[in-house]
Design a protein around this motif. Sequence first.
Motif, PDB file in Angstrom:
ATOM      1  N   MET A 281      16.226 -63.370 -37.482  1.00  0.00           N
ATOM      2  CA  MET A 281      17.523 -62.821 -37.129  1.00  0.00           C
ATOM      3  C   MET A 281      18.622 -63.830 -37.428  1.00  0.00           C
ATOM      4  SD  MET A 281      18.683 -61.030 -33.626  1.00  0.00           S
ATOM      5  CE  MET A 281      19.459 -62.402 -32.842  1.00  0.00           C
TER       6      MET A 281
ATOM      7  N   ARG B 105      20.211 -43.525 -45.025  1.00  0.00           N
ATOM      8  CA  ARG B 105      19.968 -44.925 -45.426  1.00  0.00           C
ATOM      9  C   ARG B 105      18.849 -45.020 -46.451  1.00  0.00           C
ATOM     10  NH1 ARG B 105      24.613 -44.569 -42.863  1.00  0.00           N
ATOM     11  NH2 ARG B 105      25.121 -46.371 -41.565  1.00  0.00           N
TER      12      ARG B 105
ATOM     13  N   GLY C  79      10.340 -57.469 -29.959  1.00  0.00           N
ATOM     14  CA  GLY C  79      10.992 -56.763 -31.068  1.00  0.00           C
ATOM     15  C   GLY C  79      12.397 -57.272 -31.338  1.00  0.00           C
ATOM     16  N   THR C  80      12.989 -57.905 -30.342  1.00  0.00           N
ATOM     17  CA  THR C  80      14.360 -58.457 -30.391  1.00  0.00           C
ATOM     18  C   THR C  80      15.452 -57.395 -30.605  1.00  0.00           C
ATOM     19  OG1 THR C  80      14.569 -58.987 -32.770  1.00  0.00           O
ATOM     20  CG2 THR C  80      13.490 -60.644 -31.376  1.00  0.00           C
TER      21      THR C  80
ATOM     22  N   LEU D 189      28.346 -59.080 -36.184  1.00  0.00           N
ATOM     23  CA  LEU D 189      27.909 -58.257 -37.317  1.00  0.00           C
ATOM     24  C   LEU D 189      29.079 -57.431 -37.853  1.00  0.00           C
ATOM     25  CD1 LEU D 189      24.481 -56.927 -35.989  1.00  0.00           C
ATOM     26  CD2 LEU D 189      24.834 -58.633 -37.787  1.00  0.00           C
TER      27      LEU D 189
ATOM     28  N   GLN E 233      28.252 -52.301 -37.284  1.00  0.00           N
ATOM     29  CA  GLN E 233      27.676 -52.267 -35.942  1.00  0.00           C
ATOM     30  C   GLN E 233      26.300 -51.602 -35.908  1.00  0.00           C
ATOM     31  OE1 GLN E 233      29.143 -53.824 -32.970  1.00  0.00           O
ATOM     32  NE2 GLN E 233      29.671 -54.801 -34.908  1.00  0.00           N
TER      33      GLN E 233
ATOM     34  N   PHE F   5      23.078 -38.775 -33.659  1.00  0.00           N
ATOM     35  CA  PHE F   5      22.166 -39.560 -34.501  1.00  0.00           C
ATOM     36  C   PHE F   5      20.790 -38.902 -34.586  1.00  0.00           C
ATOM     37  CE2 PHE F   5      18.964 -42.999 -34.850  1.00  0.00           C
ATOM     38  CZ  PHE F   5      19.172 -43.277 -36.190  1.00  0.00           C
TER      39      PHE F   5
ATOM     40  N   ARG G 114      18.813 -37.893 -38.184  1.00  0.00           N
ATOM     41  CA  ARG G 114      17.739 -38.725 -38.705  1.00  0.00           C
ATOM     42  C   ARG G 114      16.372 -38.289 -38.213  1.00  0.00           C
ATOM     43  NH1 ARG G 114      21.273 -40.659 -41.034  1.00  0.00           N
ATOM     44  NH2 ARG G 114      21.794 -42.826 -40.895  1.00  0.00           N
TER      45      ARG G 114
ATOM     46  N   THR H  82      23.374 -54.376 -44.340  1.00  0.00           N
ATOM     47  CA  THR H  82      23.700 -54.593 -42.925  1.00  0.00           C
ATOM     48  C   THR H  82      22.757 -55.644 -42.343  1.00  0.00           C
ATOM     49  OG1 THR H  82      22.175 -53.036 -41.874  1.00  0.00           O
ATOM     50  CG2 THR H  82      24.198 -52.104 -42.809  1.00  0.00           C
ATOM     51  N   GLY H  83      22.983 -55.961 -41.079  1.00  0.00           N
ATOM     52  CA  GLY H  83      22.141 -56.935 -40.380  1.00  0.00           C
ATOM     53  C   GLY H  83      20.805 -56.363 -39.944  1.00  0.00           C
TER      54      GLY H  83
ATOM     55  N   ILE I   8      11.491 -55.199 -40.257  1.00  0.00           N
ATOM     56  CA  ILE I   8      10.849 -55.690 -39.038  1.00  0.00           C
ATOM     57  C   ILE I   8       9.360 -55.341 -39.033  1.00  0.00           C
ATOM     58  CG2 ILE I   8      10.771 -55.384 -36.527  1.00  0.00           C
ATOM     59  CD1 ILE I   8      13.840 -55.200 -36.572  1.00  0.00           C
TER      60      ILE I   8
ATOM     61  N   VAL J 197       8.343 -48.342 -30.417  1.00  0.00           N
ATOM     62  CA  VAL J 197       9.738 -48.693 -30.129  1.00  0.00           C
ATOM     63  C   VAL J 197      10.679 -47.600 -30.638  1.00  0.00           C
ATOM     64  CG1 VAL J 197      10.156 -50.198 -32.124  1.00  0.00           C
ATOM     65  CG2 VAL J 197      11.332 -50.664 -30.007  1.00  0.00           C
ATOM     66  N   LEU J 198      10.318 -46.938 -31.737  1.00  0.00           N
ATOM     67  CA  LEU J 198      11.157 -45.833 -32.232  1.00  0.00           C
ATOM     68  C   LEU J 198      11.131 -44.654 -31.256  1.00  0.00           C
ATOM     69  CD1 LEU J 198      10.535 -45.663 -36.101  1.00  0.00           C
ATOM     70  CD2 LEU J 198      12.546 -46.528 -34.878  1.00  0.00           C
TER      71      LEU J 198
ATOM     72  N   GLU K  14      13.401 -45.487 -28.517  1.00  0.00           N
ATOM     73  CA  GLU K  14      14.813 -45.335 -28.920  1.00  0.00           C
ATOM     74  C   GLU K  14      15.231 -43.870 -28.918  1.00  0.00           C
ATOM     75  OE1 GLU K  14      14.998 -47.395 -32.684  1.00  0.00           O
ATOM     76  OE2 GLU K  14      15.266 -49.348 -31.712  1.00  0.00           O
TER      77      GLU K  14
HETATM   78  C1  HEC Z   1      20.140 -58.584 -36.184  1.00  0.00           C
HETATM   79  C2  HEC Z   1      20.556 -57.369 -35.525  1.00  0.00           C
HETATM   80  C3  HEC Z   1      19.548 -56.251 -35.355  1.00  0.00           C
HETATM   81  C4  HEC Z   1      18.312 -56.302 -34.765  1.00  0.00           C
HETATM   82  C5  HEC Z   1      17.602 -57.500 -34.142  1.00  0.00           C
HETATM   83  C6  HEC Z   1      17.792 -54.951 -34.826  1.00  0.00           C
HETATM   84  N1  HEC Z   1      18.679 -54.114 -35.426  1.00  0.00           N
HETATM   85 FE1  HEC Z   1      18.423 -52.137 -35.826  1.00  0.00          FE
HETATM   86  N2  HEC Z   1      20.247 -52.058 -36.684  1.00  0.00           N
HETATM   87  C7  HEC Z   1      21.120 -53.116 -36.816  1.00  0.00           C
HETATM   88  C8  HEC Z   1      22.296 -52.664 -37.528  1.00  0.00           C
HETATM   89  C9  HEC Z   1      23.505 -53.510 -37.891  1.00  0.00           C
HETATM   90  C10 HEC Z   1      22.097 -51.305 -37.825  1.00  0.00           C
HETATM   91  C11 HEC Z   1      23.024 -50.370 -38.583  1.00  0.00           C
HETATM   92  C12 HEC Z   1      22.522 -50.231 -40.005  1.00  0.00           C
HETATM   93  C13 HEC Z   1      23.267 -49.206 -40.803  1.00  0.00           C
HETATM   94  O1  HEC Z   1      24.350 -48.780 -40.394  1.00  0.00           O
HETATM   95  O2  HEC Z   1      22.745 -48.820 -41.846  1.00  0.00           O
HETATM   96  C14 HEC Z   1      20.795 -50.959 -37.277  1.00  0.00           C
HETATM   97  C15 HEC Z   1      20.235 -49.701 -37.387  1.00  0.00           C
HETATM   98  C16 HEC Z   1      18.995 -49.342 -36.894  1.00  0.00           C
HETATM   99  C17 HEC Z   1      18.415 -48.038 -37.035  1.00  0.00           C
HETATM  100  C18 HEC Z   1      19.056 -46.812 -37.681  1.00  0.00           C
HETATM  101  C19 HEC Z   1      18.861 -46.733 -39.156  1.00  0.00           C
HETATM  102  C20 HEC Z   1      19.431 -45.438 -39.701  1.00  0.00           C
HETATM  103  O3  HEC Z   1      18.678 -44.702 -40.340  1.00  0.00           O
HETATM  104  O4  HEC Z   1      20.587 -45.142 -39.476  1.00  0.00           O
HETATM  105  C21 HEC Z   1      17.191 -48.085 -36.407  1.00  0.00           C
HETATM  106  C22 HEC Z   1      16.184 -46.958 -36.262  1.00  0.00           C
HETATM  107  C23 HEC Z   1      17.024 -49.431 -35.901  1.00  0.00           C
HETATM  108  N3  HEC Z   1      18.131 -50.174 -36.216  1.00  0.00           N
HETATM  109  C24 HEC Z   1      15.934 -49.852 -35.181  1.00  0.00           C
HETATM  110  C25 HEC Z   1      15.762 -51.148 -34.717  1.00  0.00           C
HETATM  111  C26 HEC Z   1      14.609 -51.590 -33.960  1.00  0.00           C
HETATM  112  C27 HEC Z   1      13.460 -50.706 -33.532  1.00  0.00           C
HETATM  113  C28 HEC Z   1      14.772 -52.922 -33.721  1.00  0.00           C
HETATM  114  C29 HEC Z   1      13.824 -53.864 -33.029  1.00  0.00           C
HETATM  115  C30 HEC Z   1      12.419 -53.786 -33.424  1.00  0.00           C
HETATM  116  C31 HEC Z   1      16.038 -53.311 -34.329  1.00  0.00           C
HETATM  117  N4  HEC Z   1      16.607 -52.205 -34.904  1.00  0.00           N
HETATM  118  C32 HEC Z   1      16.548 -54.590 -34.324  1.00  0.00           C
HETATM  119  C33 HEC Z   1      20.927 -54.398 -36.375  1.00  0.00           C
HETATM  120  C34 HEC Z   1      19.775 -54.869 -35.770  1.00  0.00           C
END
Ligand code: HEC
Length: 164
Positions: free
Chosen positions: A8, A42, A76-77, A96, A99, A108, A112, A135-136, A140, A153-154, A157
Amino acid sequence: MTRPHLLMFLGITLLLWPGSGRAADPSGYGQPGGEFDIRIPRVPAAERAAAKAQKPSFSATSEILAEGKAIFLGRGTCFQCHGPEGRGDGGAAKVLPIQPRNFTNPQFKKLRTPGEMMWVLKNGSLGQSGKVPGTGMLPIVGQFLSEEDGWKVLLYELSLGGPQ
Ligand code: HEC
């Protein structure tokens, strides 16, 4: 630093490094105030059908959701960016430019499929469609989570923000 934290940290450093990545990103990068348009898929068009076909082999029982929550808040952070309640407002979100997803937004879940979300967990949201900037959200699953943990985890969510 543990491996997830290191990943990260590296990802954020790369995103914020002056000039790095940004030049190659399509316009819209770093637009202020929130998520990048969630109506845009995406997953690249050529991979979307296969991505959507991916499904978990188990359902969202209370045990699975509890495990998913533990992953979200732990190894998972996810919470660091997505926030402790999945609203997209974690501490790291402040730095970031785009967002993190707010999983409590009912819109959402309509837009999706779980399979597309799994694709993002495996590949990150790094601008692969050409329609959304990098993006960030880094890969994973396959890095520090197994696919099984990814589904847990999904499902957690998807349970946020009330029933679908
Ligand atoms: C470093 C920051 C960060 C971490 C840690 C992180 N995410 Fe994300 N995540 C983001 C950002 C920024 C977006 C938006 C991406 C975009 O708009 O396409 C996102 C988007 C998503 C999406 C949506 C993608 C879509 O189709 O729109 C999912 C699902 C997701 N994250 C799951 C996870 C899960 C599960 C974890 C942990 C295992 C995780 N994220 C950890 C930053 C993070």
